[in-house]
Structure formats: C-alpha cells, structure tokens
Write a protein that holds these residues in place. Structure first.
Motif, PDB file in Angstrom:
ATOM      1  N   ASP A 117      -3.075  10.431  -1.367  1.00 32.69           N
ATOM      2  CA  ASP A 117      -3.692  10.696  -0.063  1.00 32.69           C
ATOM      3  C   ASP A 117      -4.614   9.553   0.352  1.00 32.69           C
ATOM      4  O   ASP A 117      -4.693   9.204   1.533  1.00 32.69           O
ATOM      5  N   ALA A 118      -5.295   8.977  -0.627  1.00 35.49           N
ATOM      6  CA  ALA A 118      -6.192   7.857  -0.315  1.00 35.49           C
ATOM      7  C   ALA A 118      -5.401   6.667   0.220  1.00 35.49           C
ATOM      8  O   ALA A 118      -5.857   5.964   1.137  1.00 35.49           O
ATOM      9  N   GLN A 119      -4.207   6.437  -0.318  1.00 39.89           N
ATOM     10  CA  GLN A 119      -3.365   5.340   0.179  1.00 39.89           C
ATOM     11  C   GLN A 119      -2.811   5.669   1.566  1.00 39.89           C
ATOM     12  O   GLN A 119      -2.703   4.786   2.426  1.00 39.89           O
ATOM     13  N   ALA A 120      -2.489   6.945   1.792  1.00 41.19           N
ATOM     14  CA  ALA A 120      -2.046   7.358   3.127  1.00 41.19           C
ATOM     15  C   ALA A 120      -3.158   7.123   4.145  1.00 41.19           C
ATOM     16  O   ALA A 120      -2.898   6.683   5.278  1.00 41.19           O
ATOM     17  N   VAL A 139       4.203   8.781   2.588  1.00 39.97           N
ATOM     18  CA  VAL A 139       3.306   8.973   1.435  1.00 39.97           C
ATOM     19  C   VAL A 139       2.714  10.377   1.463  1.00 39.97           C
ATOM     20  O   VAL A 139       2.652  11.064   0.424  1.00 39.97           O
ATOM     21  N   ALA A 140       2.306  10.822   2.651  1.00 40.65           N
ATOM     22  CA  ALA A 140       1.746  12.172   2.771  1.00 40.65           C
ATOM     23  C   ALA A 140       2.773  13.226   2.376  1.00 40.65           C
ATOM     24  O   ALA A 140       2.428  14.249   1.750  1.00 40.65           O
ATOM     25  N   ALA A 141       4.033  13.002   2.719  1.00 42.37           N
ATOM     26  CA  ALA A 141       5.086  13.957   2.362  1.00 42.37           C
ATOM     27  C   ALA A 141       5.230  14.079   0.857  1.00 42.37           C
ATOM     28  O   ALA A 141       5.310  15.193   0.312  1.00 42.37           O
ATOM     29  N   TRP A 142       5.255  12.944   0.175  1.00 43.19           N
ATOM     30  CA  TRP A 142       5.413  12.990  -1.275  1.00 43.19           C
ATOM     31  C   TRP A 142       4.161  13.569  -1.951  1.00 43.19           C
ATOM     32  O   TRP A 142       4.276  14.273  -2.974  1.00 43.19           O
ATOM     33  N   ALA A 143       2.997  13.298  -1.402  1.00 49.16           N
ATOM     34  CA  ALA A 143       1.779  13.897  -1.956  1.00 49.16           C
ATOM     35  C   ALA A 143       1.797  15.412  -1.767  1.00 49.16           C
ATOM     36  O   ALA A 143       1.402  16.181  -2.663  1.00 49.16           O
ATOM     37  N   THR A 144       2.278  15.871  -0.627  1.00 47.88           N
ATOM     38  CA  THR A 144       2.396  17.303  -0.358  1.00 47.88           C
ATOM     39  C   THR A 144       3.405  17.937  -1.310  1.00 47.88           C
ATOM     40  O   THR A 144       3.194  19.051  -1.827  1.00 47.88           O
ATOM     41  N   GLN A 145       4.496  17.231  -1.572  1.00 51.94           N
ATOM     42  CA  GLN A 145       5.485  17.717  -2.534  1.00 51.94           C
ATOM     43  C   GLN A 145       4.880  17.810  -3.931  1.00 51.94           C
ATOM     44  O   GLN A 145       5.160  18.756  -4.679  1.00 51.94           O
ATOM     45  N   VAL A 198       0.851  -1.201   0.000  1.00 48.14           N
ATOM     46  CA  VAL A 198       0.000   0.000   0.000  1.00 48.14           C
ATOM     47  C   VAL A 198       0.882   1.246   0.000  1.00 48.14           C
ATOM     48  O   VAL A 198       0.608   2.219  -0.721  1.00 48.14           O
ATOM     49  N   TRP A 199       1.944   1.221   0.799  1.00 51.92           N
ATOM     50  CA  TRP A 199       2.917   2.332   0.797  1.00 51.92           C
ATOM     51  C   TRP A 199       3.537   2.514  -0.571  1.00 51.92           C
ATOM     52  O   TRP A 199       3.661   3.640  -1.067  1.00 51.92           O
ATOM     53  N   ALA A 200       3.921   1.395  -1.218  1.00 50.90           N
ATOM     54  CA  ALA A 200       4.534   1.480  -2.553  1.00 50.90           C
ATOM     55  C   ALA A 200       3.560   2.100  -3.546  1.00 50.90           C
ATOM     56  O   ALA A 200       3.954   2.945  -4.371  1.00 50.90           O
ATOM     57  N   LYS A 201       2.309   1.703  -3.479  1.00 54.70           N
ATOM     58  CA  LYS A 201       1.286   2.264  -4.366  1.00 54.70           C
ATOM     59  C   LYS A 201       1.146   3.767  -4.123  1.00 54.70           C
ATOM     60  O   LYS A 201       1.098   4.568  -5.069  1.00 54.70           O
ATOM     61  N   THR A 213       4.167  10.335  -9.385  1.00 57.54           N
ATOM     62  CA  THR A 213       3.693  10.599 -10.761  1.00 57.54           C
ATOM     63  C   THR A 213       2.635  11.702 -10.780  1.00 57.54           C
ATOM     64  O   THR A 213       1.877  11.827 -11.748  1.00 57.54           O
ATOM     65  N   GLY A 214       2.573  12.484  -9.690  1.00 59.36           N
ATOM     66  CA  GLY A 214       1.731  13.670  -9.674  1.00 59.36           C
ATOM     67  C   GLY A 214       0.289  13.470  -9.272  1.00 59.36           C
ATOM     68  O   GLY A 214      -0.505  14.414  -9.334  1.00 59.36           O
ATOM     69  N   ARG A 215      -0.081  12.285  -8.830  1.00 59.42           N
ATOM     70  CA  ARG A 215      -1.483  12.001  -8.480  1.00 59.42           C
ATOM     71  C   ARG A 215      -1.653  12.135  -6.968  1.00 59.42           C
ATOM     72  O   ARG A 215      -1.842  11.165  -6.238  1.00 59.42           O
ATOM     73  N   ALA A 216      -1.594  13.369  -6.499  1.00 57.85           N
ATOM     74  CA  ALA A 216      -1.568  13.634  -5.063  1.00 57.85           C
ATOM     75  C   ALA A 216      -2.835  13.157  -4.358  1.00 57.85           C
ATOM     76  O   ALA A 216      -2.764  12.591  -3.258  1.00 57.85           O
ATOM     77  N   ASP A 217      -4.000  13.397  -4.937  1.00 59.18           N
ATOM     78  CA  ASP A 217      -5.243  13.002  -4.273  1.00 59.18           C
ATOM     79  C   ASP A 217      -5.326  11.483  -4.123  1.00 59.18           C
ATOM     80  O   ASP A 217      -5.751  10.973  -3.069  1.00 59.18           O
ATOM     81  N   ASP A 218      -4.933  10.767  -5.168  1.00 60.14           N
ATOM     82  CA  ASP A 218      -4.939   9.306  -5.085  1.00 60.14           C
ATOM     83  C   ASP A 218      -3.920   8.810  -4.062  1.00 60.14           C
ATOM     84  O   ASP A 218      -4.158   7.816  -3.352  1.00 60.14           O
TER      85      ASP A 218
END
Length: 495
Positions: A377-380, A409-415, A360-363, A370-375
């Motif tokens: 966040d769902a995994q986070a 995951v949240a960090a990379w989504a925020t980035q 799940v973390w890898a996903k 790949t720029g899909r921050a909202d998706d």
C-alpha cells in the motif's frame, strides 16, 4: 564489456546480405545505404544529391547525422533555404514524446527563421518552410499540440496542392501520426496515414520514410498485420540506419514473432553501438529483453541487462534512455516472478516520475505477492503521488499510466488481505483504463498487461473460467505473450 556469446550473436545479426560491405562504406560512422529519395529543390545542382541523402537520414530518424548532412548542404550553398528547413525538421520528432523537445526548441526555431528569411522562389518549397515555421513560431502561449496541429494542416494543404510531390505526401502522413491520440482506439489518424502510404509503398518500395511510417501507423493490435510487409522490407531499404534495423520489431512484437524481433534488435543494437547512438542502442536492448523473456531465454535477457549496467553513466534527462534502463530489470524480475528481486529494485537516479514509477510498481507487486499488503500500500501511495505530480505538470498520458500501475498494486495488496471481490474490481478497473490507451513507441508494451494480471488474480482465486476469458482477451491484444499463454493453459486444465 559484452559477454563473448552476446558479442557473437550481435555479429551474426549483422551478417545479412550486403551488411558487411555497407559497414565498410560508412564515412566516419554515417551510413551510406539509406534508401531511395528524390526530393528536387531549387538550390545549387551540386547539393541536390547531398540534400536527398540528408532527407533519407531524416526519414530514418537519424537526427544527428541528418543535422550534419543538412549543415553541409547549407555550407556549400548559403542561399539554400531548404537546407535550413531540413535542419529545423531534425528538431521535430513527430512520433516521439515530446515531439518538440524543449531543450532544442530554440535551435529548431533559429533554423526555421533562417529558412523563412532566405525565401526560395519556388512556391512548393515555400510551402514546406511555412509549415515548419508554424511548428517553431515565436509564440510562447502556444501548446505543443497546437503547433503540431497547425503543421499538420499546412502539410495537408501542401500535399493537396502538389499531388505529384511524393515527399509532400509522405511528410503529411507522418504529420498525421504526430497528432494521433493515444486515447483514440479507432486509430483514425493512423488509418488516414495508411491510406496515403499504402499506394506509395507499392510504387516506391525503396523509400525509407514510406516503410518506416507504415510501421508506426500500424503499431497497434488492430493494424499490426497490415504493417508486416513494411516491417519485412524496411531493414533492407536502409540497413545501415540503426533505427531501420529496429523498427520492424514493433510489428514483430505486436504479432508475437519473437525470433524475428530478436534478430531485428540484435542487428539494431550492434549498429547503434558502432555509430555511438546510445538511445538507439538502449531502445533496441529493451525490445530485445522483452522478446527474450517471452521465449523463456532469461539468461540472455539478464546478459543484456548486465551490458546495460556496464555502460558509462546514462543520461536520465533523455526519456528513452531512462525508460529502457528502468524497464529492462523490471521485465525480468516481474515476468519471472522473482519477487525478492522486484522488491529490491529502485528508480534510476535522476529519472522522471513517468520512469521512476516502473520500479516502484515492481516493488509494490513484489511486496503484495509475498503477503506484505501494508508495505505494498505504501508503494501504491508513492505511485499516486507521482501520478498527481505528472497531472500537475500537464503530462496526462503518463499520469494515466502511473495511475493504472497504482491500481494494480492496490489490487494485489487487496488480494493479499483475502478480499477477492475488492481485488477483482480494482484489477478490472486497471484493465479497462489500460485498454482505453495505446502504448507509446518507446515501449514494446506494459511490463505485464493489466488484463493478463486479471487472469492471474482470478486463477489465484480458483476461478479458472473467468481467468481463461481474461487471458484470451489479453492474447487478443498481445499475441504470444508467455504469461498469458501459460495462464490460459493452466485455466483450461482446471475447468
């Protein structure tokens, strides 16, 4: 079916001095060369040597063969209480989690009770039996850590009263390791164990337990170099035991000695397969994949994964099996930055949350990178739900680890949303929390350390100076990691 080249490598790993002869010496798959043990007991003289052999198996965590060996002793001498002590000890896994597996607890309890019932005349033997009886005492209100702490105290008393009893000292040392906290970065109990085992290793260089437990005691960034002599020696002490062939790679991994780790785990994988030890085989394969990835040998790593996928249905109730089967594909996908592959990963069916969290973390990482921050966040959020369930169940260690994965995951989504400061703060938080915990022996380490990810994040923000510092910190904890080395090189070239 193993690929021909992989098969050749496995065979070559098993052609060290004496290995071929030792394989011929096996009695129906049970290893013959296991090191030197002298554990005198008051049972019938005819069972003394078989008992020593059973203890040697126990010291190399060959629990199945050890059970058979102790049971054979009990059948030959029905009054031998120490045979039942040994049987009970095979259900205690001191440096694994859980140390007292619930599914076999009743079996260990039955053997401990039989040992107590038989009551040997020798006070020293009664001390061993008293200690194991504390592990398996019939009090359902006791927590596992209360049992292992009571056992440690009993073994401390036995070791103090019988200072000339080598086995009492060795079993006390591993009792200390059974209670070593993953949150204690001073490694207090590990250092206590080392202080006991070091002089014994010099005096008894062919004792399998001493070398084995020195490696476990030294399995940290702080102590790894101290365990190198034991790592170099253990496989030659008990070359027929798959775990003895694997264990040196714990130290080799800590020190970034990747070729040594590869040789160690190829040999262990082959021996475990020959003996039908699926858990040992997969554990070696996971460490092997890790080492292959660090040396850029992705093709070989993928072949190991293909061999794993070709194995019959794996038992996801066995944590070590579940962990290895989930971690191997994630290691290749994430370390190679194959983000589409990472996004496609799914948890093995039936795996516990502590294992399911890894894919799940890898996903989540793949989606964020790949720029899909909202998706992402769902995994986070999925990871946070897993963390909550683990906390409710009382599994605080893996709850903490899963929480760290969620924060990454949240960090990379925020980035991905362009919030550099927010992303950096989250990743620093993950790194600090990860730094505060030791790894479990089940894994060679985090798939990608949070400190290394912090360096990657800072590089992406065009901050090479802070990135270099983060990579250097990561390398201090995990020398030789390819990602940290490449990151540090990139940061140094762009001051």
């Amino acid at each position: 079916m193993i690929a021909p080249r992989r098969l050749l490598l496995l065979l070559l790993a098993c052609t060290g001095p004496g290995y071929a002869q030792e394989m011929h010496d096996h009695d129906h798959g049970v290893p013959e060369k296991l090191g030197t043990i002298a554990f005198p007991i008051s049972c019938a003289p005819a069972v003394q040597q078989p008992f020593n052999r059973a203890v040697a198996l126990l010291h190399s965590f060959a629990y199945g063969p050890a059970q058979k060996a102790f049971r054979d002793v009990a059948e030959k001498d029905p009054r031998c209480a120490m045979a039942h002590w040994g049987l009970a000890m095979t259900y205690f896994h001191p440096v694994w989690q859980p140390a007292l597996p619930p599914e076999t607890f009743a079996l260990g309890q039955k053997e401990a009770q039989e040992a107590v019932r038989l009551q040997p005349a020798a006070a020293r033997e009664r001390g061993y039996i008293h200690a194991v009886a504390l592990l398996f005492q019939a009090n359902p209100a006791l927590k596992p850590e209360q049992r292992t702490q009571a056992y440690e105290q009993a073994m401390a008393k036995l070791a103090s009263e019988h200072r000339d009893d080598l086995e009492a000292q060795v079993f006390y040392a591993v009792a200390l390791l059974s209670n070593a906290s993953m949150a204690d970065k001073t490694h207090a109990r590990q250092k206590q164990a080392v202080a006991i085992l070091d002089p014994l290793f010099k005096a008894h260089p062919d004792h399998p337990g001493i070398a084995h437990y020195l490696i476990h005691a030294s399995d940290s960034a702080e102590l790894a170099s101290h365990g190198l002599d034991a790592a170099r020696k253990y496989a030659s002490i008990a070359p027929s035991a798959p775990h003895a062939l694997h264990m040196p790679s714990h130290i080799f991994t800590r020190l970034g000695l990747w070729d040594d780790s590869i040789r160690s785990n190829l040999a262990s994988e082959a021996a475990a397969r020959a003996q039908g030890d699926i858990m040992g085989e997969l554990h070696a394969m996971d460490y092997l994949v890790y080492a292959y990835v660090q040396t850029g040998r992705e093709k070989e790593a993928r072949q190991v994964i293909a061999d794993m996928k070709a194995m019959p249905k794996l038992d996801m109730t066995n944590f070590a099996i579940a962990y290895a089967s989930a971690a191997m594909p994630v290691r290749v996908a994430v370390e190679g930055e194959h983000w589409k592959e990472a996004i496609a990963l799914a948890p093995p069916q039936g795996a516990p949350d502590s294992v399911a969290a890894i894919p799940v973390w890898a996903k989540g990482l793949g989606l964020a990178r790949t720029g899909r921050a909202d998706d992402a966040d769902a995994q986070a959020a999925r990871l946070r739900a897993m963390e909550a369930r683990l906390r409710t169940s009382g599994d605080m260690y893996w709850a903490d680890q899963t929480g760290i994965l969620a924060t990454e995951v949240a960090a990379w989504a925020t980035q991905a949303r362009g919030n550099d400061a927010g992303a950096t703060a989250l990743m620093r938080d993950a790194a600090e929390k990860e730094d505060a915990l030791e790894k479990r022996p089940v894994t060679p380490g985090p798939i990608v350390p949070a400190r290394e990810q912090l360096g990657e994040l800072l590089l992406a923000q065009n901050k090479p100076g802070p990135a270099l510092a983060a990579f250097q910190d990561a390398l201090a904890q995990a020398p030789g990691r390819a990602g940290s080395l490449h990151g540090a090189d990139a940061a140094a070239k762009n001051p």
